[in-house]
Design an enzyme around this catalytic site. Structure first.
Site, PDB file in Angstrom:
ATOM      1  N   TYR A  85      -1.736  -9.071  -5.902  1.00 22.20           N
ATOM      2  CA  TYR A  85      -0.501  -8.451  -5.234  1.00 22.20           C
ATOM      3  C   TYR A  85      -0.300  -7.056  -6.001  1.00 22.20           C
ATOM      4  CZ  TYR A  85       2.167  -9.986  -9.303  1.00 22.20           C
ATOM      5  OH  TYR A  85       2.667  -9.943 -10.633  1.00 22.20           O
ATOM      6  N   CYS A  86       0.322  -6.253  -5.466  1.00 24.94           N
ATOM      7  CA  CYS A  86       0.948  -4.643  -5.821  1.00 24.94           C
ATOM      8  C   CYS A  86       2.012  -4.337  -5.336  1.00 24.94           C
ATOM      9  CB  CYS A  86      -0.254  -3.762  -5.260  1.00 24.94           C
ATOM     10  SG  CYS A  86      -0.167  -3.549  -3.501  1.00 24.94           S
ATOM     11  N   GLY A  87       2.575  -3.016  -5.653  1.00 27.96           N
ATOM     12  CA  GLY A  87       3.863  -2.860  -5.215  1.00 27.96           C
ATOM     13  C   GLY A  87       4.030  -2.409  -3.957  1.00 27.96           C
ATOM     14  N   GLY A  88       3.035  -2.330  -3.060  1.00 22.86           N
ATOM     15  CA  GLY A  88       3.100  -1.937  -1.699  1.00 22.86           C
ATOM     16  C   GLY A  88       1.959  -1.431  -1.184  1.00 22.86           C
ATOM     17  N   VAL A 101      -2.336  -5.851  -9.881  1.00 20.51           N
ATOM     18  CA  VAL A 101      -2.789  -4.730  -9.976  1.00 20.51           C
ATOM     19  C   VAL A 101      -2.218  -3.531 -10.353  1.00 20.51           C
ATOM     20  CG1 VAL A 101      -5.039  -5.395  -8.512  1.00 20.51           C
ATOM     21  CG2 VAL A 101      -3.231  -4.406  -7.595  1.00 20.51           C
TER      22      VAL A 101
END
Length: 67
Positions: free
Chosen positions: A62-65, A22
Site C-alpha cells: 500500500y501507498c499514499g495514492g 512503501v
C-alpha cells in the site's frame, strides 16, 4: 491489481500475508497498519529480497495514492 477496502481488511489480518508499506519513513512513523513492513519505494529494489525473504508468501502493498 487493486484491492478493495474490504479485501484489504481481510488480508492484513491473515498471518500468511506480508503487508508492505512503501511510504516514506516519516509517513510510516506518523501512522501505519499494524505489523506492516516499511520499505520506502525508493529503497524497494535494495531491501525487498532481505525483508521479504519468503518467496511463497503473499504480499499486499500500500501507498499514499496512485503512483
Amino acid at each position: 491489481m487493486d484491492v478493495s477496502l474490504a479485501d484489504m481488511r481481510r488480508l492484513v489480518r491473515d498471518p500468511r500475508v506480508a503487508v508492505l508499506d512503501v511510504l516514506s519513513r516519516e509517513a510510516y512513523t506518523a501512522g501505519h497498519l499494524p505489523g506492516a513492513i516499511n520499505i520506502p519505494l525508493q529503497q524497494l529494489r535494495e531491501r525487498a529480497a532481505d525483508e521479504l525473504s519468503d518467496r511463497d508468501q503473499a504480499v499486499v502493498v500500500y501507498c499514499g495514492g496512485p503512483t
